[in-house]
Write an enzyme that holds these catalytic residues in place. Structure first.
Site, short mmCIF file in Angstrom:
data_model
loop_
_atom_site.label_atom_id
_atom_site.label_comp_id
_atom_site.label_asym_id
_atom_site.label_seq_id
_atom_site.Cartn_x
_atom_site.Cartn_y
_atom_site.Cartn_z
N HIS A 334 62.09 82.01 31.82
CA HIS A 334 62.62 80.72 32.31
C HIS A 334 63.85 80.31 31.50
O HIS A 334 64.88 79.93 32.07
CB HIS A 334 61.52 79.67 32.20
N GLU A 335 63.74 80.38 30.16
CA GLU A 335 64.87 79.97 29.30
C GLU A 335 66.09 80.86 29.52
O GLU A 335 67.23 80.37 29.58
CB GLU A 335 64.45 80.01 27.83
N HIS A 338 68.17 79.97 32.53
CA HIS A 338 69.22 78.96 32.34
C HIS A 338 70.54 79.61 31.96
O HIS A 338 71.61 79.20 32.42
CB HIS A 338 68.80 77.98 31.23
N GLU A 414 65.87 73.19 36.30
CA GLU A 414 64.54 73.66 35.90
C GLU A 414 63.86 74.43 37.03
O GLU A 414 63.24 75.47 36.79
CB GLU A 414 63.67 72.46 35.47
#
Length: 474
Positions: A334-335, A338, A414
């Site tokens: 997920h990070e 970004h 997100e």
């Protein structure tokens, strides 16, 4: 409405009208925030049982713990917010800003620096203002740490560690704030008609430098950073980073458990020098708190029978903090999403466009004497005071709108980062990781729609899980 009616306000002198509008807007924002907080507080009070849609992801004990934790935080937020608003209003009404400026001038005079040394006086003003803020905020910070966080099992600090940390933070802040402020004020003074361009470029360089050096030189002053040991987790992180061309150079574990049991993960660095930082509380294998739980289980009296042994194991597992390696990889997926999707660069661009606009408007407004007169500066227009008045008070309506827009954008980012983790095949593990992190941090999964829309930079847990569930791996 007396003096606060709009008709009466427009008949006032310009400086009084500005002052009145600043106070009116400040209290309007405060009342709006209080209204939103009360809506959410009502949710905490009335939602006493796990809703049906949460039955599979949250047990009643954790639900009640998170409800009580958020209720206490809400109460604290109300009183601290009220104090802050009253303090700010009294400072404005009784001329706290010009008084502090005059006091800083006296200190400079004692040291042999006259009124012509405006930058020196500005630095003394900043030092006194930040010291005042630190001292008035200290009781609230102590209560939050040693009452609320302690009560709900998050605080890991001793009073001595807390005070040492607070002093260290204040000193480090001054070491950065004062030199940067003096250079910025000097650039504004000598920059001529286009000083706003030079000031913006200077703040851009400073922000990039601070982001670059923060984790290597500043953060280690407060927390211990150690390289993630060689092993399966580090190997899988490196493989995942390589698969999306993330230029990973180092992976660190930070000893966040010394101050709090809250967990986190982030990456930093520019160009080909990226580093990943994992809080030890995020890692089930590394969390010191899990060792304490394991020791507690050994101390419990064991009954005869296999069933009792399994029951104890299940109890220990349910208490354990952090995520398994597969779930940690999903969180990092997920990070890294970004980064891959350009969210970091987009946020930097938006921030710098906003910074440039603010400096441009500041250049237009800095010559308006009525702005200074509104805050008690009738005979002088110090540059630092101009920055304070314009950026903090005059721009406050714009800042509120911008903050809301960035919150909306953040939620969108997100969801996109979650979708990226799905593409990496991490949907199932991210699903379970989000549930665990919500449990570990006692996040309350039910929220008022208006409070959520205004405040939540991350989508509510149920919305994220629903988006993941659509393609979750079996």
């Amino acid at each position: 409405m007396g003096m606060w009616s709009l008709d009466a306000m427009w008949d006032m002198p310009a400086e009084k009208r500005i002052f009145g509008l600043v106070l009116l807007f400040s209290w309007t924002v405060y009342l709006w925030e209080t209204f939103l907080a009360q809506r959410q507080r009502r949710i905490y009070k009335t939602t006493t049982h796990v809703p049906m849609e949460l039955g599979q992801i949250m047990d009643s004990e954790t639900f009640e713990k998170s409800r009580l934790y958020q209720l206490d935080k809400s109460t604290f937020s109300f009183w601290s917010g009220l104090y802050s608003e009253i303090e700010g209003t009294l400072i404005l009404l009784f001329g706290g800003i010009p008084y502090l400026w005059m006091l800083s001038g006296k200190f400079c005079g004692y040291a042999g620096f006259g009124p012509q040394y405006e930058i020196i006086q500005s630095l003394v003003f900043l030092l006194l203002a930040t010291l005042f803020s630190a001292l008035t905020g200290l009781p609230w910070s102590l209560y939050n740490t040693f009452v609320i966080e302690e009560k709900h099992g998050f605080n890991q600090q001793t009073l001595g560690f807390f005070m040492k940390d607070a002093i260290k933070k204040f000193i480090v802040t001054q070491c950065i704030l004062l030199p940067v402020s003096s250079l910025l004020l000097y650039i504004i003074k000598i920059g001529g008609d286009y000083f706003f361009i030079y000031a913006w470029l200077f703040t851009l360089v400073v922000s990039l430098v601070l982001v670059t050096i923060y984790a290597d030189y500043i953060a280690p002053l407060f927390d211990k950073f150690t390289p993630l040991p060689e092993g399966k987790l580090k190997q899988e992180i490196e493989i995942m980073a390589k698969s999306i061309d993330f230029p990973l150079t180092k992976v660190y574990v930070v000893e966040g458990s010394k101050r709090s049991s809250h967990s986190n993960a982030y990456f930093y660095g520019f160009f080909k020098n990226k580093r990943i930082v994992l809080f030890d509380t995020l890692l089930e294998e590394y969390s010191v708190l899990n060792k304490d739980i394991q020791e507690e289980s050994v101390m419990e009296p064991h009954k005869d029978g296999e069933g009792d042994s399994e029951e104890i194991k299940a109890k220990v597992k349910s208490k354990k903090q952090g995520c398994k390696n597969e779930e940690v990889l999903a969180v990092l997926g997920h990070e890294l999403g970004h980064w891959k999707l350009g969210h970091t660069v987009k946020n930097i661009i938006i921030s710098q466009m906003n910074s440039f606009l603010c400096f441009f408007l500041f250049a237009i407004l800095i010559g308006r004497k009525e702005l200074f007169a509104a805050f008690g500066f009738y005979d002088s227009q110090p540059t630092l005071i101009g920055l304070l008045i314009i950026f903090q008070f005059i721009f406050s309506p714009y800042n509120e709108v911008l903050s809301f827009c960035l919150t909306v954008l953040s939620r969108r980012f997100e969801f996109q980062a979650d979708a990226f983790a799905k593409k990496l095949g991490k949907a199932k593990d991210l699903y379970s990781a989000l549930i665990k992190l919500n449990k570990d941090n006692l996040g309350f999964p039910v929220s008022d729609w208006l409070f959520s829309m205004w405040h939540y930079s991350h989508p509510p847990l149920l919305e994220r899980l629903q988006a993941l569930r659509s393609t979750k791996q079996d």
